[in-house]
Design an enzyme around this catalytic site. Structure first.
Site, PDB file in Angstrom:
ATOM      1  N   HIS A 192       0.719  -1.108   0.149  1.00  0.00           N
ATOM      2  CA  HIS A 192       0.191   0.154   0.015  1.00  0.00           C
ATOM      3  C   HIS A 192       0.716   1.302  -0.254  1.00  0.00           C
ATOM      4  CE1 HIS A 192      -3.345  -2.458   0.511  1.00  0.00           C
ATOM      5  NE2 HIS A 192      -2.907  -3.176   1.455  1.00  0.00           N
ATOM      6  N   LYS A 226      -4.610 -10.243  -7.631  1.00  0.00           N
ATOM      7  CA  LYS A 226      -5.237  -9.494  -6.564  1.00  0.00           C
ATOM      8  C   LYS A 226      -6.383  -8.635  -7.059  1.00  0.00           C
ATOM      9  CE  LYS A 226      -4.769  -6.961  -2.194  1.00  0.00           C
ATOM     10  NZ  LYS A 226      -4.145  -6.198  -1.200  1.00  0.00           N
ATOM     11  N   HIS A 268      -3.269  -3.251   7.854  1.00  0.00           N
ATOM     12  CA  HIS A 268      -4.190  -3.563   6.838  1.00  0.00           C
ATOM     13  C   HIS A 268      -4.999  -2.335   6.329  1.00  0.00           C
ATOM     14  CE1 HIS A 268      -7.625  -5.685   5.214  1.00  0.00           C
ATOM     15  NE2 HIS A 268      -8.602  -4.798   5.958  1.00  0.00           N
TER      16      HIS A 268
HETATM   17  N1  U3P Z   1      -8.400  -3.280  -0.562  1.00  0.00           N
HETATM   18  C1  U3P Z   1      -7.723  -2.281  -0.703  1.00  0.00           C
HETATM   19  N2  U3P Z   1      -8.320  -1.021  -0.999  1.00  0.00           N
HETATM   20  C2  U3P Z   1      -9.600  -1.202  -0.886  1.00  0.00           C
HETATM   21  C3  U3P Z   1     -10.313  -2.168  -0.394  1.00  0.00           C
HETATM   22  C4  U3P Z   1      -9.717  -3.463  -0.301  1.00  0.00           C
HETATM   23  O1  U3P Z   1      -6.416  -2.274  -1.007  1.00  0.00           O
HETATM   24  O2  U3P Z   1     -10.099   0.156  -0.960  1.00  0.00           O
HETATM   25  P1  U3P Z   1      -5.512  -8.184   2.025  1.00  0.00           P
HETATM   26  O3  U3P Z   1      -4.176  -8.260   1.325  1.00  0.00           O
HETATM   27  O4  U3P Z   1      -6.382  -9.112   2.015  1.00  0.00           O
HETATM   28  O5  U3P Z   1      -5.072  -7.221   3.210  1.00  0.00           O
HETATM   29  O6  U3P Z   1     -10.308  -6.412   1.121  1.00  0.00           O
HETATM   30  C5  U3P Z   1      -9.635  -7.323   0.438  1.00  0.00           C
HETATM   31  C6  U3P Z   1      -8.144  -6.710   0.031  1.00  0.00           C
HETATM   32  O7  U3P Z   1      -8.485  -5.813  -0.500  1.00  0.00           O
HETATM   33  C7  U3P Z   1      -7.404  -6.529   1.099  1.00  0.00           C
HETATM   34  O8  U3P Z   1      -6.088  -7.010   1.103  1.00  0.00           O
HETATM   35  C8  U3P Z   1      -7.284  -4.981   1.090  1.00  0.00           C
HETATM   36  O9  U3P Z   1      -6.191  -4.489   1.423  1.00  0.00           O
HETATM   37  C9  U3P Z   1      -7.593  -4.588  -0.376  1.00  0.00           C
END
Ligand code: U3P
Length: 151
Positions: A40, A68, A146
């Site tokens: 991020h 992803k 997160h």
């Molecule tokens: N996510 C984003 N941005 C958003 C919403 C979600 O990056 O606006 P992780 O690796 O499972 O933690 O919600 C599912 C995944 O999408 C999450 O990543 C979250 O960080 C990402």
């Protein structure tokens, strides 16, 4: 005799220990905080091009094994993001209570998988936004673990 053996075995033993010492840290499992940084944080990008997401999702290892579906990059200095852990507590998407919403709007890029794009050809829509972010924090204060969303 024993001393001779020691002299033969000691240098290779030291070498093995040195190699292990260098290799082991890089094999250690990525922490949640490190994962947050990889997935991020992108404070240094000033110009975001239309293929930013396609390139960055690949460069940051989010197209390994699967594409992803959505991911947000934050273009603000790390301390400004970490301080969000001290700002208003909100409920996370999945119900946990360790999420915090930034009081200020931040420059972010939201990447989402293009319709019809299939692994291994992960292709992304690049959307630049100025929004409050919601992040989850854990363990020590200041540790973002997160990205929950933006509003
Ligand atoms: N996510 C984003 N941005 C958003 C919403 C979600 O990056 O606006 P992780 O690796 O499972 O933690 O919600 C599912 C995944 O999408 C999450 O990543 C979250 O960080 C990402």
């Amino acid at each position: 005799m024993a001393q001779e053996r020691f002299c033969i075995l000691f240098p290779p033993l030291v070498l093995v220990l040195l190699v292990l010492g260098c290799v082991q840290p890089s094999l250690a499992k990525e922490s949640q905080a490190e994962k947050f940084l990889r997935q991020h944080m992108d404070p240094d990008t000033s110009t975001v091009t239309p293929d930013y997401c396609k390139q960055m999702m690949k460069r940051r290892n989010m197209t390994v094994g699967y594409c992803k579906p959505k991911n947000t990059f934050i273009h603000e200095p790390l301390p400004d993001v970490q301080v969000v852990c001290f700002e208003g507590t909100v409920r996370c998407e999945k119900g946990k209570l360790n999420c915090h919403k930034s009081t200020s709007k931040m420059r972010i890029t939201y990447c989402h998988l293009k319709k019809g794009s299939k692994y291994p050809n992960c292709d992304y829509e690049t959307q630049q936004l100025q929004k409050s972010i919601v992040v989850a924090c854990e363990c020590r204060q200041y540790e973002t673990v997160h990205f929950d969303g933006f509003v």
